[in-house]
Scaffold this motif. Structure first.
Motif, PDB file in Angstrom:
ATOM      1  N   UNK A 221       0.842  -1.197   0.000  1.00 48.18           N
ATOM      2  CA  UNK A 221       0.000   0.000   0.000  1.00 48.18           C
ATOM      3  C   UNK A 221       0.879   1.249   0.000  1.00 48.18           C
ATOM      4  N   UNK A 222       0.425   2.287  -0.661  1.00 46.67           N
ATOM      5  CA  UNK A 222       1.184   3.551  -0.675  1.00 46.67           C
ATOM      6  C   UNK A 222       0.920   4.379   0.580  1.00 46.67           C
ATOM      7  N   UNK A 223      -0.022   3.942   1.426  1.00 41.68           N
ATOM      8  CA  UNK A 223      -0.370   4.560   2.703  1.00 41.68           C
ATOM      9  C   UNK A 223      -1.154   5.865   2.569  1.00 41.68           C
ATOM     10  N   UNK A 224      -1.567   6.198   1.378  1.00 38.59           N
ATOM     11  CA  UNK A 224      -2.300   7.451   1.189  1.00 38.59           C
ATOM     12  C   UNK A 224      -3.582   7.495   2.015  1.00 38.59           C
ATOM     13  N   UNK A 225      -4.237   6.342   2.181  1.00 45.06           N
ATOM     14  CA  UNK A 225      -5.507   6.312   2.915  1.00 45.06           C
ATOM     15  C   UNK A 225      -5.351   6.746   4.373  1.00 45.06           C
ATOM     16  N   UNK A 226      -4.123   6.626   4.907  1.00 46.62           N
ATOM     17  CA  UNK A 226      -3.888   7.014   6.298  1.00 46.62           C
ATOM     18  C   UNK A 226      -3.999   8.522   6.501  1.00 46.62           C
ATOM     19  N   UNK A 227      -3.943   9.265   5.421  1.00 50.83           N
ATOM     20  CA  UNK A 227      -4.149  10.722   5.524  1.00 50.83           C
ATOM     21  C   UNK A 227      -5.609  11.053   5.773  1.00 50.83           C
ATOM     22  N   UNK A 228      -6.472  10.035   5.629  1.00 52.65           N
ATOM     23  CA  UNK A 228      -7.914  10.238   5.780  1.00 52.65           C
ATOM     24  C   UNK A 228      -8.432   9.382   6.927  1.00 52.65           C
ATOM     25  N   UNK A 229      -7.719   9.453   8.059  1.00 49.02           N
ATOM     26  CA  UNK A 229      -8.117   8.741   9.278  1.00 49.02           C
ATOM     27  C   UNK A 229      -8.231   7.236   9.069  1.00 49.02           C
ATOM     28  N   UNK A 230      -7.412   6.700   8.169  1.00 55.63           N
ATOM     29  CA  UNK A 230      -7.391   5.260   7.958  1.00 55.63           C
ATOM     30  C   UNK A 230      -8.626   4.712   7.267  1.00 55.63           C
ATOM     31  N   UNK A 231      -9.332   5.567   6.565  1.00 54.08           N
ATOM     32  CA  UNK A 231     -10.539   5.141   5.853  1.00 54.08           C
ATOM     33  C   UNK A 231     -10.141   4.352   4.605  1.00 54.08           C
ATOM     34  N   UNK A 232     -10.350   3.033   4.634  1.00 51.84           N
ATOM     35  CA  UNK A 232      -9.916   2.200   3.510  1.00 51.84           C
ATOM     36  C   UNK A 232     -10.773   2.402   2.261  1.00 51.84           C
ATOM     37  N   UNK A 233     -11.855   3.134   2.393  1.00 50.80           N
ATOM     38  CA  UNK A 233     -12.625   3.510   1.210  1.00 50.80           C
ATOM     39  C   UNK A 233     -11.834   4.492   0.350  1.00 50.80           C
ATOM     40  N   UNK A 234     -10.785   5.074   0.939  1.00 53.81           N
ATOM     41  CA  UNK A 234      -9.933   6.021   0.210  1.00 53.81           C
ATOM     42  C   UNK A 234      -8.710   5.338  -0.383  1.00 53.81           C
ATOM     43  N   UNK A 235      -8.625   4.005  -0.305  1.00 52.64           N
ATOM     44  CA  UNK A 235      -7.494   3.294  -0.902  1.00 52.64           C
ATOM     45  C   UNK A 235      -7.527   3.430  -2.422  1.00 52.64           C
ATOM     46  N   UNK A 236      -6.360   3.379  -3.039  1.00 47.15           N
ATOM     47  CA  UNK A 236      -6.259   3.392  -4.497  1.00 47.15           C
ATOM     48  C   UNK A 236      -6.915   2.131  -5.072  1.00 47.15           C
ATOM     49  N   UNK A 237      -7.307   2.198  -6.330  1.00 46.00           N
ATOM     50  CA  UNK A 237      -8.003   1.083  -6.959  1.00 46.00           C
ATOM     51  C   UNK A 237      -7.190  -0.188  -7.066  1.00 46.00           C
ATOM     52  N   UNK A 238      -5.858  -0.061  -7.058  1.00 45.64           N
ATOM     53  CA  UNK A 238      -4.995  -1.242  -7.180  1.00 45.64           C
ATOM     54  C   UNK A 238      -4.385  -1.651  -5.843  1.00 45.64           C
ATOM     55  N   UNK A 239      -4.886  -1.110  -4.750  1.00 50.85           N
ATOM     56  CA  UNK A 239      -4.323  -1.356  -3.426  1.00 50.85           C
ATOM     57  C   UNK A 239      -4.533  -2.814  -2.994  1.00 50.85           C
ATOM     58  N   UNK A 240      -3.554  -3.420  -2.324  1.00 48.92           N
ATOM     59  CA  UNK A 240      -3.716  -4.794  -1.850  1.00 48.92           C
ATOM     60  C   UNK A 240      -4.701  -4.920  -0.693  1.00 48.92           C
ATOM     61  N   UNK A 241      -5.059  -3.804  -0.066  1.00 48.18           N
ATOM     62  CA  UNK A 241      -5.988  -3.855   1.054  1.00 48.18           C
ATOM     63  C   UNK A 241      -7.447  -4.021   0.610  1.00 48.18           C
ATOM     64  N   UNK A 242      -7.710  -3.797  -0.679  1.00 47.50           N
ATOM     65  CA  UNK A 242      -9.075  -3.947  -1.176  1.00 47.50           C
ATOM     66  C   UNK A 242      -9.428  -5.432  -1.241  1.00 47.50           C
ATOM     67  N   UNK A 243     -10.607  -5.782  -0.777  1.00 48.63           N
ATOM     68  CA  UNK A 243     -11.054  -7.181  -0.786  1.00 48.63           C
ATOM     69  C   UNK A 243     -11.442  -7.587  -2.202  1.00 48.63           C
ATOM     70  N   UNK A 244     -10.783  -8.590  -2.721  1.00 45.96           N
ATOM     71  CA  UNK A 244     -11.081  -9.083  -4.056  1.00 45.96           C
ATOM     72  C   UNK A 244     -11.381 -10.577  -3.983  1.00 45.96           C
ATOM     73  N   UNK A 245     -12.296 -11.015  -4.771  1.00 46.34           N
ATOM     74  CA  UNK A 245     -12.712 -12.415  -4.707  1.00 46.34           C
ATOM     75  C   UNK A 245     -12.146 -13.261  -5.839  1.00 46.34           C
ATOM     76  N   UNK A 246     -11.522 -12.604  -6.819  1.00 48.16           N
ATOM     77  CA  UNK A 246     -11.024 -13.362  -7.959  1.00 48.16           C
ATOM     78  C   UNK A 246      -9.684 -12.815  -8.403  1.00 48.16           C
ATOM     79  N   UNK A 247      -8.649 -13.603  -8.246  1.00 48.95           N
ATOM     80  CA  UNK A 247      -7.317 -13.227  -8.682  1.00 48.95           C
ATOM     81  C   UNK A 247      -6.739 -14.327  -9.546  1.00 48.95           C
ATOM     82  N   UNK A 248      -5.851 -13.931 -10.398  1.00 49.02           N
ATOM     83  CA  UNK A 248      -5.096 -14.927 -11.159  1.00 49.02           C
ATOM     84  C   UNK A 248      -3.700 -14.401 -11.391  1.00 49.02           C
ATOM     85  N   UNK A 249      -2.761 -15.271 -11.560  1.00 47.83           N
ATOM     86  CA  UNK A 249      -1.376 -14.856 -11.790  1.00 47.83           C
ATOM     87  C   UNK A 249      -1.222 -14.291 -13.174  1.00 47.83           C
ATOM     88  N   UNK A 250      -0.441 -13.165 -13.288  1.00 46.94           N
ATOM     89  CA  UNK A 250      -0.192 -12.572 -14.582  1.00 46.94           C
ATOM     90  C   UNK A 250       1.173 -12.909 -15.077  1.00 46.94           C
TER      91      UNK A 250
END
Length: 250
Positions: A221-250
């Motif tokens: 994570x680039x930690x940008x969301x921590x500037x907003x009181x740790x609101x993970x809704x402010x994470x970048x779209x490619x952040x590893x903290x976002x919950x994803x249900x489908x991944x595959x190796x590239x």
């Protein structure tokens, strides 16, 4: 060195200012940041103020993310413009912009046509950017901010992965060329005697279930969301903290 029009073309890229007319805009020379902790201290203070944070780790890590724009532009210039910038730390100036973004300032003499150089010269310019510019600069920033060098480097590598993917979509006729130069940036090909490339990372490719374009997920994570009181809704779209249900190796 190539003509003035090439410098103007490169200056259309985000964050790039190419030409001697821009030299007065620089606040720092990368070489000075690498050599002088006091210069780094000054830069981090500016970044904290611009990002409205007192947390130096956040400022240092986001600096790594913002700096990935330079790597992206070097890669794009090779593919789209047929040019390469000499990014030796003595040749690159920085100007912190609003919200921690960077303006990267190059003399006109640093712009070279790929066709005018040997393969080895091009390779050495890429190697110099990684080994002599990026790695020691990030080490200097980390030493003063407390951020992690590996995290900063992974943010740069991730942008290169994303850029490679986008370039292939935009320039399908250049896929082989894109793969060749991408490998120079992220593989160990240019590094000898067992020395690893600090940008040698691998990322998972995610296919959104809603049919949106696939993208690579960051390692850190680039930690940008921590500037907003740790609101993970402010994470970048490619952040590893976002919950994803489908991944595959590239």
């Amino acid at each position: 060195m190539i003509d003035q029009q090439a410098s103007l073309n490169l200056s259309q890229y985000k964050g790039l200012m190419v030409g001697d007319a821009f030299l007065h805009n620089m606040d720092f020379v990368v070489e000075d940041l690498i050599a002088s902790p006091s210069h780094v201290e000054n830069l981090i203070s500016i970044l904290c103020e611009q990002m409205d944070t007192k947390n130096r780790v956040i400022a240092g890590t986001i600096f790594g993310k913002k700096y990935s724009v330079l790597a992206m532009n070097l890669f794009k210039a090779i593919i789209e413009q047929g040019t390469i910038l000499d990014a030796h730390p003595s040749q690159v100036g920085l100007k912190p912009d609003k919200k921690g973004s960077m303006q990267f300032i190059f003399k006109e003499s640093t712009v070279h046509s790929i066709s005018s150089l040997s393969i080895r010269q091009v390779q050495m310019m890429i190697y110099t950017f990684i080994d002599t510019h990026l790695q020691p600069l990030f080490e200097a920033i980390a030493a003063k901010s407390g951020s992690k060098v590996t995290h900063m480097l992974s943010l740069v590598a991730h942008n290169l992965y994303q850029t490679s993917k986008k370039l292939k979509l935009e320039h399908p006729e250049k896929v082989e060329e894109i793969d060749t130069y991408f490998a120079l940036f992220i593989s160990d090909k240019l590094f000898v005697h067992g020395k690893p490339n600090p940008l040698s990372f691998e990322f998972d490719l995610y296919d959104p279930e809603n049919g949106d374009d696939s993208y690579y997920v960051r390692k850190h994570c680039c930690l940008s969301y921590l500037r907003y009181d740790g609101d993970k809704a402010r994470c970048c779209g490619t952040c590893p903290f976002i919950d994803r249900t489908k991944k595959k190796n590239g």
